[in-house]
Write a protein that holds these residues in place. Structure first.
Motif, PDB file in Angstrom:
ATOM      1  N   VAL A  12       0.929  -1.022  -0.055  1.00 17.00           N
ATOM      2  CA  VAL A  12      -0.006  -0.152  -0.143  1.00 17.00           C
ATOM      3  C   VAL A  12       0.840   1.265   0.065  1.00 17.00           C
ATOM      4  CG1 VAL A  12      -1.856   1.124   1.374  1.00 17.00           C
ATOM      5  CG2 VAL A  12      -1.586  -1.267   1.232  1.00 17.00           C
ATOM      6  N   ASP A  13       0.711   2.202  -0.960  1.00 19.62           N
ATOM      7  CA  ASP A  13       1.492   3.235  -1.012  1.00 19.62           C
ATOM      8  C   ASP A  13       0.870   4.359  -1.732  1.00 19.62           C
ATOM      9  OD1 ASP A  13       3.999   4.764  -0.591  1.00 19.62           O
ATOM     10  OD2 ASP A  13       5.194   3.467  -1.810  1.00 19.62           O
ATOM     11  N   LYS A  14       1.327   5.520  -1.541  1.00 19.80           N
ATOM     12  CA  LYS A  14       0.578   6.750  -2.296  1.00 19.80           C
ATOM     13  C   LYS A  14       1.249   6.805  -3.700  1.00 19.80           C
ATOM     14  CE  LYS A  14       4.169   9.900  -0.376  1.00 19.80           C
ATOM     15  NZ  LYS A  14       4.280  11.180   0.361  1.00 19.80           N
ATOM     16  N   GLU A  15       0.461   7.495  -4.594  1.00 25.07           N
ATOM     17  CA  GLU A  15       0.818   7.578  -6.091  1.00 25.07           C
ATOM     18  C   GLU A  15       2.035   8.564  -6.033  1.00 25.07           C
ATOM     19  OE1 GLU A  15      -1.509   8.454 -10.181  1.00 25.07           O
ATOM     20  OE2 GLU A  15      -1.709  10.143  -8.577  1.00 25.07           O
ATOM     21  N   GLU A  16       3.024   8.056  -6.522  1.00 29.04           N
ATOM     22  CA  GLU A  16       4.203   8.866  -6.919  1.00 29.04           C
ATOM     23  C   GLU A  16       3.935  10.269  -7.438  1.00 29.04           C
ATOM     24  OE1 GLU A  16       7.326   8.123  -5.257  1.00 29.04           O
ATOM     25  OE2 GLU A  16       6.149   6.578  -4.413  1.00 29.04           O
ATOM     26  N   ALA A  17       4.572  11.280  -7.008  1.00 26.96           N
ATOM     27  CA  ALA A  17       4.454  12.746  -7.753  1.00 26.96           C
ATOM     28  C   ALA A  17       5.972  12.885  -8.099  1.00 26.96           C
ATOM     29  CB  ALA A  17       4.229  13.713  -6.679  1.00 26.96           C
ATOM     30  N   GLY A  18       5.849  13.768  -9.281  1.00 31.90           N
ATOM     31  CA  GLY A  18       7.170  13.938  -9.854  1.00 31.90           C
ATOM     32  C   GLY A  18       7.635  13.191 -10.993  1.00 31.90           C
ATOM     33  N   PRO A  19       8.740  13.527 -11.511  1.00 34.69           N
ATOM     34  CA  PRO A  19       8.916  12.830 -12.861  1.00 34.69           C
ATOM     35  C   PRO A  19       9.064  11.359 -12.402  1.00 34.69           C
ATOM     36  CG  PRO A  19      10.930  14.110 -11.988  1.00 34.69           C
ATOM     37  CD  PRO A  19       9.788  14.171 -10.894  1.00 34.69           C
ATOM     38  N   PRO A  20       8.868  10.490 -13.355  1.00 36.86           N
ATOM     39  CA  PRO A  20       9.331   8.983 -13.015  1.00 36.86           C
ATOM     40  C   PRO A  20      10.645   8.682 -12.831  1.00 36.86           C
ATOM     41  CG  PRO A  20       8.815   9.233 -15.270  1.00 36.86           C
ATOM     42  CD  PRO A  20       8.600  10.655 -14.672  1.00 36.86           C
ATOM     43  N   VAL A  21      10.951   7.840 -12.039  1.00 43.60           N
ATOM     44  CA  VAL A  21      12.395   7.573 -11.704  1.00 43.60           C
ATOM     45  C   VAL A  21      12.662   6.091 -11.712  1.00 43.60           C
ATOM     46  CG1 VAL A  21      13.030   9.419 -10.211  1.00 43.60           C
ATOM     47  CG2 VAL A  21      11.917   7.716  -9.206  1.00 43.60           C
ATOM     48  N   GLY A  22      13.833   5.441 -12.098  1.00 42.54           N
ATOM     49  CA  GLY A  22      14.012   4.033 -11.946  1.00 42.54           C
ATOM     50  C   GLY A  22      15.381   4.015 -11.740  1.00 42.54           C
ATOM     51  N   ALA A  23      16.006   2.634 -11.820  1.00 44.94           N
ATOM     52  CA  ALA A  23      17.229   2.399 -11.304  1.00 44.94           C
ATOM     53  C   ALA A  23      18.173   3.085 -12.524  1.00 44.94           C
ATOM     54  CB  ALA A  23      17.431   0.938 -11.614  1.00 44.94           C
ATOM     55  N   PRO A  24      19.316   3.444 -11.938  1.00 49.50           N
ATOM     56  CA  PRO A  24      20.137   4.596 -13.028  1.00 49.50           C
ATOM     57  C   PRO A  24      20.783   3.425 -13.962  1.00 49.50           C
ATOM     58  CG  PRO A  24      21.120   4.656 -10.685  1.00 49.50           C
ATOM     59  CD  PRO A  24      19.780   3.878 -10.649  1.00 49.50           C
ATOM     60  N   ILE A  25      21.008   2.334 -13.700  1.00 49.34           N
ATOM     61  CA  ILE A  25      21.553   1.305 -14.464  1.00 49.34           C
ATOM     62  C   ILE A  25      20.651   0.037 -14.811  1.00 49.34           C
ATOM     63  CG2 ILE A  25      23.543  -0.135 -15.040  1.00 49.34           C
ATOM     64  CD1 ILE A  25      25.405   1.821 -13.666  1.00 49.34           C
ATOM     65  N   ASN A  26      20.159  -0.325 -15.707  1.00 49.40           N
ATOM     66  CA  ASN A  26      19.529  -1.422 -16.020  1.00 49.40           C
ATOM     67  C   ASN A  26      20.120  -2.387 -17.101  1.00 49.40           C
ATOM     68  OD1 ASN A  26      17.016  -3.073 -15.576  1.00 49.40           O
ATOM     69  ND2 ASN A  26      16.418  -2.309 -17.865  1.00 49.40           N
ATOM     70  N   VAL A  27      20.372  -3.919 -16.429  1.00 51.55           N
ATOM     71  CA  VAL A  27      20.903  -4.761 -17.460  1.00 51.55           C
ATOM     72  C   VAL A  27      20.055  -5.799 -17.927  1.00 51.55           C
ATOM     73  CG1 VAL A  27      22.695  -6.350 -17.758  1.00 51.55           C
ATOM     74  CG2 VAL A  27      23.132  -4.102 -16.409  1.00 51.55           C
ATOM     75  N   GLU A  28      19.606  -6.130 -18.977  1.00 54.55           N
ATOM     76  CA  GLU A  28      18.807  -7.125 -19.255  1.00 54.55           C
ATOM     77  C   GLU A  28      19.351  -8.193 -20.097  1.00 54.55           C
ATOM     78  OE1 GLU A  28      15.319  -5.586 -21.628  1.00 54.55           O
ATOM     79  OE2 GLU A  28      14.991  -4.018 -20.126  1.00 54.55           O
ATOM     80  N   ILE A  29      19.192  -9.375 -19.680  1.00 58.07           N
ATOM     81  CA  ILE A  29      19.872 -10.804 -20.283  1.00 58.07           C
ATOM     82  C   ILE A  29      18.771 -11.273 -21.114  1.00 58.07           C
ATOM     83  CG2 ILE A  29      21.237 -12.518 -19.934  1.00 58.07           C
ATOM     84  CD1 ILE A  29      22.195 -11.284 -17.142  1.00 58.07           C
ATOM     85  N   HIS A  30      18.946 -11.742 -22.517  1.00 53.99           N
ATOM     86  CA  HIS A  30      17.934 -12.117 -23.143  1.00 53.99           C
ATOM     87  C   HIS A  30      18.527 -13.599 -23.610  1.00 53.99           C
ATOM     88  CE1 HIS A  30      15.423  -8.786 -23.354  1.00 53.99           C
ATOM     89  NE2 HIS A  30      16.403  -8.054 -23.301  1.00 53.99           N
ATOM     90  N   GLY A  31      17.718 -14.744 -23.682  1.00 54.65           N
ATOM     91  CA  GLY A  31      17.940 -16.007 -24.213  1.00 54.65           C
ATOM     92  C   GLY A  31      16.904 -16.819 -24.143  1.00 54.65           C
ATOM     93  N   GLU A  32      17.321 -18.022 -24.728  1.00 61.23           N
ATOM     94  CA  GLU A  32      16.234 -19.227 -24.797  1.00 61.23           C
ATOM     95  C   GLU A  32      16.380 -20.049 -23.414  1.00 61.23           C
ATOM     96  OE1 GLU A  32      13.737 -19.586 -27.090  1.00 61.23           O
ATOM     97  OE2 GLU A  32      14.331 -17.735 -27.975  1.00 61.23           O
ATOM     98  N   ASP A  33      17.480 -20.281 -22.940  1.00 61.75           N
ATOM     99  CA  ASP A  33      17.965 -21.444 -21.989  1.00 61.75           C
ATOM    100  C   ASP A  33      17.896 -20.634 -20.575  1.00 61.75           C
ATOM    101  OD1 ASP A  33      18.812 -23.274 -19.981  1.00 61.75           O
ATOM    102  OD2 ASP A  33      20.060 -23.942 -21.605  1.00 61.75           O
ATOM    103  N   TYR A  34      16.863 -20.718 -19.858  1.00 63.30           N
ATOM    104  CA  TYR A  34      16.780 -20.260 -18.624  1.00 63.30           C
ATOM    105  C   TYR A  34      17.758 -20.507 -17.657  1.00 63.30           C
ATOM    106  CZ  TYR A  34      12.316 -18.251 -19.931  1.00 63.30           C
ATOM    107  OH  TYR A  34      11.277 -17.479 -20.785  1.00 63.30           O
ATOM    108  N   LEU A  35      18.309 -21.812 -17.763  1.00 60.91           N
ATOM    109  CA  LEU A  35      19.272 -22.107 -16.654  1.00 60.91           C
ATOM    110  C   LEU A  35      20.678 -21.262 -16.885  1.00 60.91           C
ATOM    111  CD1 LEU A  35      18.568 -25.868 -16.345  1.00 60.91           C
ATOM    112  CD2 LEU A  35      18.012 -24.243 -14.838  1.00 60.91           C
ATOM    113  N   VAL A  36      21.054 -21.086 -18.320  1.00 60.81           N
ATOM    114  CA  VAL A  36      21.895 -20.234 -18.791  1.00 60.81           C
ATOM    115  C   VAL A  36      21.630 -18.769 -18.300  1.00 60.81           C
ATOM    116  CG1 VAL A  36      23.340 -19.632 -20.635  1.00 60.81           C
ATOM    117  CG2 VAL A  36      22.425 -22.008 -20.427  1.00 60.81           C
ATOM    118  N   LEU A  37      20.693 -18.285 -18.522  1.00 61.75           N
ATOM    119  CA  LEU A  37      20.545 -16.901 -18.241  1.00 61.75           C
ATOM    120  C   LEU A  37      20.653 -16.732 -16.606  1.00 61.75           C
ATOM    121  CD1 LEU A  37      17.201 -16.298 -20.272  1.00 61.75           C
ATOM    122  CD2 LEU A  37      19.490 -15.521 -20.783  1.00 61.75           C
ATOM    123  N   ALA A  38      20.280 -17.557 -15.614  1.00 62.67           N
ATOM    124  CA  ALA A  38      20.169 -17.616 -14.399  1.00 62.67           C
ATOM    125  C   ALA A  38      21.571 -17.531 -13.900  1.00 62.67           C
ATOM    126  CB  ALA A  38      19.572 -18.689 -13.635  1.00 62.67           C
TER     127      ALA A  38
END
Length: 181
Positions: free
Chosen positions: A109-135
């Motif tokens: 439960v939280d209030k709606e965030e005010a101000g500009p959207p913020v997120g992590a300053p760095i985001n790394v995405e790893i893509h692939g077919e084999d989930y064990l390899v990705l993990a």
């Protein structure tokens, strides 16, 4: 003197997120959302509630609670509802009640965030077919990055797949046993 860009104010909108275990069907998630809605109905100074179940994920429900205008809020009523003039107090009371009443799902439960959207300053995405390899790649990357000075709140949104069983039916043998496959 300090400066506060987005001061802590009374929220005009309260957000409730209900996350049930992975694999929960949308009907069960909806049942959890109905429990939350019934608790919310006990509180006054609420204009309306909007519920979305199974938007991006079947196991997630989001409730948006719009408070009436701040000037129109009252501290009590004759309708038997729970009233707080300060919507921050309404939010805290809702949080406390929901965390105690909703068992089997994660509720925030939280209030709606005010101000500009913020997120992590760095985001790394790893893509692939084999989930064990990705993990494995994710674990290795995190172990290397974790000790870099200035890194805080290192997170991973990888979720293990639901357990599943693959059944191969011998149709001839099933037919001999009088079973229809």
């Amino acid at each position: 003197l300090g400066v506060e860009f987005f001061p802590d104010t009374q929220p005009s909108r309260i957000m409730v997120n209900v996350k049930t275990p992975e694999g929960t069907n949308v009907q069960q998630t909806n049942n959890f959302a109905l429990v939350v809605e019934n608790i919310v109905k006990k509180y006054g100074n609420i204009e309306h509630v909007t519920t979305t179940v199974g938007g991006e994920k079947m196991n997630v429900a989001d409730l948006t609670i719009d408070m009436i205008d701040k000037a129109d809020r009252r501290g009590s009523g004759t309708d038997g509802k729970i009233y707080f003039e300060n919507s921050q107090n309404t939010m805290e009371a809702l949080r406390k009640e929901l965390l105690g009443a909703v068992v089997g799902a994660e509720v925030t439960v939280d209030k709606e965030e005010a101000g500009p959207p913020v997120g992590a300053p760095i985001n790394v995405e790893i893509h692939g077919e084999d989930y064990l390899v990705l993990a494995k790649i994710s674990d290795e990357l995190q172990s290397k990055v974790r000790n870099v000075p200035g890194i805080v709140d290192l997170t991973d949104d990888y979720q293990n797949a639901l357990p599943e069983i693959i059944v191969n039916i011998d149709k001839e043998r099933a037919a001999l046993l009088g079973l229809d496959a």
